[in-house]
Design a protein around this motif. Structure first.
Motif, PDB file in Angstrom:
ATOM      1  N   ILE A  74       6.651   3.001   2.616  1.00  0.00           N
ATOM      2  CA  ILE A  74       6.462   4.419   2.980  1.00  0.00           C
ATOM      3  C   ILE A  74       5.870   5.190   1.800  1.00  0.00           C
ATOM      4  O   ILE A  74       4.954   5.991   1.968  1.00  0.00           O
ATOM      5  N   GLU A  89       2.261   4.683   1.538  1.00  0.00           N
ATOM      6  CA  GLU A  89       1.538   5.480   2.536  1.00  0.00           C
ATOM      7  C   GLU A  89       1.453   6.942   2.095  1.00  0.00           C
ATOM      8  O   GLU A  89       0.422   7.588   2.222  1.00  0.00           O
ATOM      9  N   ILE A  90       2.575   7.448   1.568  1.00  0.00           N
ATOM     10  CA  ILE A  90       2.584   8.853   1.109  1.00  0.00           C
ATOM     11  C   ILE A  90       1.504   9.054   0.045  1.00  0.00           C
ATOM     12  O   ILE A  90       0.733  10.013   0.083  1.00  0.00           O
ATOM     13  N   ARG A 140      -1.149   7.475  -0.410  1.00  0.00           N
ATOM     14  CA  ARG A 140      -2.501   7.372   0.164  1.00  0.00           C
ATOM     15  C   ARG A 140      -3.015   8.754   0.610  1.00  0.00           C
ATOM     16  O   ARG A 140      -4.212   9.006   0.649  1.00  0.00           O
TER      17      ARG A 140
END
Lengths: 72, 362
Positions: free
Chosen positions: A64, A67-68, A70
């Motif tokens: 996660i 992803e953050i 990104r």
């Protein structure tokens, strides 16, 4: 209604798992995840195992966080 | 993982200077968690959350409730359902009122409970009320498969199961003002996150599959707000520990072994093509409508819905409970007028418990 709880499989017998939720054990049907085995951390919805979870919370958090970052 | 307070600051930072951003959480469990964690209060003033059609109790059509009441009222039937269907009102009646009048209606916590009840009551017809989305429908499929394997003659399923994509597509293709979607995490456990790829591809909106802890919801909101502000179009999986891109193969195989897509009527939406799950002809002896020879068309004339109830608009994200004249006055969780006040995951029920109307007014 789509609530699901996570617990750990402590035993398997006749297509049913005994899932431990931190001290309370309940049986769960394995028809929807037949490859689950003793020791797996699983997601249970209305009496059925629906998913095996990543063994480590850390790897989930890492994914996660990646992803953050990104979107940063 | 990044903590909630840090994520709050990150969302505020990325949303700063942007116009209004409205994000819809589709799932009723998300709605309930968002209120429980106070997540609305953590968002900047230009970022708003609205609830969507993801509470299966709430979107069950009046005619399906009517059919359930008709079957549950029979002398030869033991009617089984999840507890949150019990108080869904149909005029002055409900499954709960039938239970109080002496009908044999039993709350189950798993579809397999219905099988055990059928085993113990061979002289009765046991009916299981199949309600729910892709998360729950495979469980009903497992019940039918097992009943068939064991050759049960006294068990049938009233399927009102629904699937999410067609309803989302209908809702968002009408110019709803929604900028991004939080997609239901436990539906995606079954279907896979790829199932929601149509949202960026066909509807032109960012979509984020979200988990249910406060950090997971905030992380998903950060991804959603970032994509809106930066003009990115993706379906992002922010619940990777539980959701695979292709979902749960065992569950999907079983689901479509027993069910096939069929039309369904949704409260608030009406008829949506291929948004329901119908029992396949190979298993039709377990279909309650076939078992009791109950044509649904015979029941449609009796539909009663309170005229001022705005559940339909609430389910479409077009109104909030504060707009309803009944809310909190004549419509409460103890005596619900509309379905959104019944389930603990219904928008009205959640607003009632957590003071949502008061918070909206601030």
């Amino acid at each position: 209604m789509c609530l699901a709880l996570s617990g750990k499989i402590v035993a398997i017998k006749d297509g049913e798992a005994e899932v431990d939720y931190g001290g309370v054990s309940k049986r769960a049907d394995l028809r929807l995840f037949e490859s689950a085995k003793v020791g797996d951390r699983v997601l249970v919805h209305a009496g059925f195992v629906i998913q095996i979870l990543d063994e480590s919370d850390i790897s989930d958090a890492d994914a996660i966080t990646k992803e953050i970052m990104r979107f940063g | 993982m990044v903590d909630v307070i840090h994520l709050k600051e990150m969302i505020a930072q990325v949303a700063a200077g942007s116009g209004p951003i409205t994000i819809m959480e589709v799932c009723g469990t998300h709605t309930s968690r968002i209120f429980r964690y106070g997540i609305r209060e953590l968002l900047p003033s230009n970022t708003k959350l609205v609830s969507g059609p993801g509470c299966p109790v709430c979107v069950t059509a009046q005619e399906d409730i009517s059919a359930a009441l008709t079957v549950a009222n029979r002398d030869d039937v033991i009617f089984t359902c999840f507890g949150d269907m019990m108080r869904v009102p149909y005029g002055e009646s409900s499954l709960y009122s039938l239970y109080e009048s002496g009908r044999d209606i039993r709350i189950v916590t798993s579809p397999m409970d219905a099988l055990r009840i059928a085993q113990l009551n061979p002289a009765k017809q046991v009916v299981y009320f199949g309600v729910g989305f892709e998360t729950t429908a495979p469980l009903t499929a497992a019940l039918i498969e097992k009943a068939d394997a064991l050759k049960f003659e006294n068990l049938s399923v009233m399927s009102t199961h629904k699937t999410m994509p067609a309803a989302i597509e209908q809702l968002l293709s009408e110019g709803s003002g929604i900028a991004a979607l939080l997609c239901p995490g436990h539906v995606a456990v079954i279907t896979g996150s790829d199932e929601f790829g149509f949202i960026p591809e066909r509807l032109g909106l960012p979509a984020v599959v979200a988990g249910f802890e406060a950090e997971e919801i905030m992380a998903a909101l950060y991804a959603a707000v970032s994509m809106v502000v930066k003009g990115k179009l993706e379906c992002v999986n922010m619940y990777p520990g539980a959701v695979a891109s292709k979902g749960n193969k065992d569950a999907l195989d079983l689901l479509y072994k027993v069910f096939e897509p069929g039309d369904a009527v949704w409260r608030g939406f009406g008829h949506i093509t291929d948004s329901g799950l119908k029992i396949k002809s190979e298993y039709e002896k377990y279909d309650t409508f076939k078992r009791f020879n109950l044509p649904l068309s015979d029941l449609k004339d009796n539909v009663e819905e309170s005229s001022l109830c705005i559940c339909a608009d609430i389910l479409r994200g077009q109104s909030t409970p504060g707009d309803c004249p009944y809310f909190g006055v004549v419509c409460t969780p103890e005596r619900p007028v509309g379905a959104c006040m019944v389930s603990a995951e219904g928008t009205c029920s959640t607003y009632y418990r957590y003071g949502g109307v008061v918070k909206d007014a601030r």
